[in-house]
Design a protein around this motif. Sequence first.
Motif, PDB file in Angstrom:
ATOM      1  N   ASP A  14     -55.511  78.563 -37.210  1.00 10.31           N
ATOM      2  CA  ASP A  14     -56.356  78.705 -36.028  1.00 10.31           C
ATOM      3  C   ASP A  14     -57.745  79.248 -36.371  1.00 10.31           C
ATOM      4  N   ASN A  15     -57.816  80.134 -37.355  1.00  6.55           N
ATOM      5  CA  ASN A  15     -59.114  80.737 -37.679  1.00  6.55           C
ATOM      6  C   ASN A  15     -59.958  79.887 -38.619  1.00  6.55           C
ATOM      7  N   MET A  16     -59.563  78.629 -38.818  1.00  5.40           N
ATOM      8  CA  MET A  16     -60.344  77.708 -39.649  1.00  5.40           C
ATOM      9  C   MET A  16     -61.144  76.699 -38.828  1.00  5.40           C
ATOM     10  N   SER A  17     -61.004  76.770 -37.494  1.00  4.08           N
ATOM     11  CA  SER A  17     -61.695  75.798 -36.644  1.00  4.08           C
ATOM     12  C   SER A  17     -63.200  75.839 -36.839  1.00  4.08           C
ATOM     13  N   SER A  18     -63.741  77.022 -36.986  1.00  5.52           N
ATOM     14  CA  SER A  18     -65.186  77.163 -37.106  1.00  5.52           C
ATOM     15  C   SER A  18     -65.723  76.452 -38.348  1.00  5.52           C
ATOM     16  N   ILE A  19     -65.060  76.643 -39.481  1.00  6.29           N
ATOM     17  CA  ILE A  19     -65.611  76.079 -40.710  1.00  6.29           C
ATOM     18  C   ILE A  19     -65.530  74.556 -40.721  1.00  6.29           C
ATOM     19  N   VAL A  20     -64.461  73.958 -40.158  1.00  3.85           N
ATOM     20  CA  VAL A  20     -64.400  72.494 -40.156  1.00  3.85           C
ATOM     21  C   VAL A  20     -65.443  71.915 -39.202  1.00  3.85           C
TER      22      VAL A  20
ATOM     23  N   VAL B 114     -65.314  77.850 -27.212  1.00  4.67           N
ATOM     24  CA  VAL B 114     -66.523  78.629 -27.524  1.00  4.67           C
ATOM     25  C   VAL B 114     -67.162  78.105 -28.805  1.00  4.67           C
ATOM     26  N   LEU B 115     -66.349  77.857 -29.804  1.00  7.03           N
ATOM     27  CA  LEU B 115     -66.864  77.334 -31.074  1.00  7.03           C
ATOM     28  C   LEU B 115     -67.475  75.949 -30.893  1.00  7.03           C
ATOM     29  N   ALA B 116     -66.811  75.097 -30.142  1.00  4.25           N
ATOM     30  CA  ALA B 116     -67.328  73.745 -29.914  1.00  4.25           C
ATOM     31  C   ALA B 116     -68.682  73.797 -29.224  1.00  4.25           C
ATOM     32  N   LYS B 117     -68.810  74.692 -28.253  1.00  2.00           N
ATOM     33  CA  LYS B 117     -70.090  74.855 -27.553  1.00  2.00           C
ATOM     34  C   LYS B 117     -71.181  75.274 -28.532  1.00  2.00           C
ATOM     35  N   HIS B 118     -70.857  76.200 -29.412  1.00  2.00           N
ATOM     36  CA  HIS B 118     -71.829  76.696 -30.395  1.00  2.00           C
ATOM     37  C   HIS B 118     -72.308  75.580 -31.323  1.00  2.00           C
ATOM     38  N   TYR B 119     -71.379  74.705 -31.737  1.00  2.00           N
ATOM     39  CA  TYR B 119     -71.728  73.653 -32.689  1.00  2.00           C
ATOM     40  C   TYR B 119     -72.130  72.340 -32.016  1.00  2.00           C
ATOM     41  N   GLY B 120     -72.210  72.347 -30.687  1.00  2.00           N
ATOM     42  CA  GLY B 120     -72.649  71.152 -29.977  1.00  2.00           C
ATOM     43  C   GLY B 120     -71.652  70.013 -30.016  1.00  2.00           C
TER      44      GLY B 120
ATOM     45  N   ILE C 257     -65.754  67.559 -37.483  1.00  2.00           N
ATOM     46  CA  ILE C 257     -65.262  67.380 -36.117  1.00  2.00           C
ATOM     47  C   ILE C 257     -66.367  66.799 -35.232  1.00  2.00           C
ATOM     48  N   GLN C 258     -66.048  65.693 -34.554  1.00  2.00           N
ATOM     49  CA  GLN C 258     -66.995  65.090 -33.600  1.00  2.00           C
ATOM     50  C   GLN C 258     -66.549  65.255 -32.149  1.00  2.00           C
ATOM     51  N   ALA C 259     -65.301  65.650 -31.934  1.00  2.00           N
ATOM     52  CA  ALA C 259     -64.821  65.883 -30.569  1.00  2.00           C
ATOM     53  C   ALA C 259     -63.580  66.757 -30.619  1.00  2.00           C
ATOM     54  N   VAL C 260     -63.391  67.519 -29.537  1.00  2.00           N
ATOM     55  CA  VAL C 260     -62.170  68.314 -29.369  1.00  2.00           C
ATOM     56  C   VAL C 260     -61.402  67.750 -28.180  1.00  2.00           C
ATOM     57  N   LEU C 261     -60.108  67.533 -28.360  1.00  3.37           N
ATOM     58  CA  LEU C 261     -59.228  67.056 -27.291  1.00  3.37           C
ATOM     59  C   LEU C 261     -58.088  68.046 -27.120  1.00  3.37           C
ATOM     60  N   VAL C 262     -57.907  68.539 -25.909  1.00  5.04           N
ATOM     61  CA  VAL C 262     -56.786  69.434 -25.626  1.00  5.04           C
ATOM     62  C   VAL C 262     -56.126  69.024 -24.320  1.00  5.04           C
ATOM     63  N   GLY C 263     -54.885  69.407 -24.161  1.00  5.68           N
ATOM     64  CA  GLY C 263     -54.201  69.245 -22.888  1.00  5.68           C
ATOM     65  C   GLY C 263     -54.366  70.510 -22.079  1.00  5.68           C
TER      66      GLY C 263
ATOM     67  N   ASN D 108     -54.604  76.825 -20.903  1.00  2.62           N
ATOM     68  CA  ASN D 108     -53.900  76.093 -21.951  1.00  2.62           C
ATOM     69  C   ASN D 108     -53.385  77.107 -22.964  1.00  2.62           C
ATOM     70  N   LYS D 109     -52.679  76.625 -23.964  1.00  3.28           N
ATOM     71  CA  LYS D 109     -52.080  77.499 -24.958  1.00  3.28           C
ATOM     72  C   LYS D 109     -53.097  78.490 -25.519  1.00  3.28           C
ATOM     73  N   ILE D 110     -52.648  79.714 -25.727  1.00  2.00           N
ATOM     74  CA  ILE D 110     -53.512  80.768 -26.231  1.00  2.00           C
ATOM     75  C   ILE D 110     -54.310  80.291 -27.457  1.00  2.00           C
ATOM     76  N   GLY D 111     -55.600  80.560 -27.448  1.00  3.14           N
ATOM     77  CA  GLY D 111     -56.483  80.123 -28.523  1.00  3.14           C
ATOM     78  C   GLY D 111     -57.392  78.978 -28.132  1.00  3.14           C
ATOM     79  N   THR D 112     -57.062  78.310 -27.030  1.00  2.00           N
ATOM     80  CA  THR D 112     -57.879  77.165 -26.603  1.00  2.00           C
ATOM     81  C   THR D 112     -59.291  77.596 -26.236  1.00  2.00           C
ATOM     82  N   SER D 113     -59.409  78.715 -25.531  1.00  2.00           N
ATOM     83  CA  SER D 113     -60.746  79.155 -25.113  1.00  2.00           C
ATOM     84  C   SER D 113     -61.628  79.470 -26.311  1.00  2.00           C
ATOM     85  N   GLY D 114     -61.036  80.011 -27.381  1.00  2.00           N
ATOM     86  CA  GLY D 114     -61.811  80.282 -28.588  1.00  2.00           C
ATOM     87  C   GLY D 114     -62.321  79.003 -29.227  1.00  2.00           C
ATOM     88  N   VAL D 115     -61.509  77.952 -29.227  1.00  2.00           N
ATOM     89  CA  VAL D 115     -61.942  76.652 -29.745  1.00  2.00           C
ATOM     90  C   VAL D 115     -63.103  76.122 -28.911  1.00  2.00           C
TER      91      VAL D 115
END
Length: 358
Positions: free
Chosen positions: A227-233, A266-272, A239-245, A257-264
């Motif tokens: 989970d803590n590797m999302s930022s570096i990838v 936030v990261l996606a927003k930061h990296y556009g 990564i060109q898109a994030v898909l979650v249920g 959604n499952k715990i940790g989704t909001s952190g993903v």
Amino acid sequence: MDKHESEFTMIQSVLLDDENDTLIILDQTVLPNEKVFLHLKDMKDVWEAIYALKVRGAPAIGIAAAYGLYLGTKASKAADFDQLRQDFGKVKEYLACSRPTAVNLFWALNRMENRLLQEADRSVAEIKEALRQEAELIREEDAKVCESIGKHALTLLKENWGILTHCNAGTIATAKYGTALAPIYLGQEQGYSFKVYADETRPLLQGARLTAWELKEAGVDVTLICDNMSSIVMKEGKIQAVLVGCDRVAANGDTANKIGTSGVAVLAKHYGIPFYVCSPLSTIDLECKTGDDIHIELRPDAEVTTQWYEKPMAPEGVKVYNPAFDVTDHSLITAIVTENGIAYAPFEESLPKMFAQK
């Protein structure tokens, strides 16, 4: 798509054996090491299967609850509608307390109750048969819904994209295809060659145990990350898109959604990077104004401290905070993909329109 892949995407995680009064579920708690189907006859076992995440994923929970409610009512010895309704109500109330966050649970139970009331002037046997038919409709409709979500979401993606997903919103969490994984499976059929990165998804490891397993089985190019590797990838451009249920969407677009989704998010927003939530309309709760109104389920301490280890991985007696979900703020969500189309902000306006679409 070859024969092996076709068979895999057709796997049903929830089945009804009506002849033997049995609910059959794929036990997702023992994957990927074992592929075990549980045969449940007692309502206590159905309740425990939902609570313990043996069956999980919002749509699959709804399907299991509908089948369970039917079987519980089928066992009733009632001679008339009033007594049958009382027995039905007891089973419904019992199953409803198994998972308080997943709106599909209550949606399916309420839909079954509506069918019961519609059949009030029929015989007890005819009412029970109507409930069976309604439960089957819930499953059949979900399969169509997932395929439609996949088609809409696929329009947002391009060939060879890297896609990050969190938790499991795949075929084993639904009737077929999944929600967030539906465009990946459809893309696989059409040669999109997606490269999927699956978050491990602690503390229950649904990304590692379930998403990585089913995608690998289907021949999808999948890479497992912690989970803590999302930022570096994301930073590395993988990564060109994030898909979650999701388990519930509020009227303003806040999403549980499952715990940790909001952190993903936030990261996606930061990296556009666009962050897409794939949600059937049955998971959208317009009566729930914001994410603040969503009840967050707390899970047992052992899921964090001992469950996955031969020896405890935390000091004995340490305090543990283990929420099962978090809420992603609507401002972090690029779009919410439903079976009736794609909703964009402001979600207070676009989500109700999704219900009006044909």
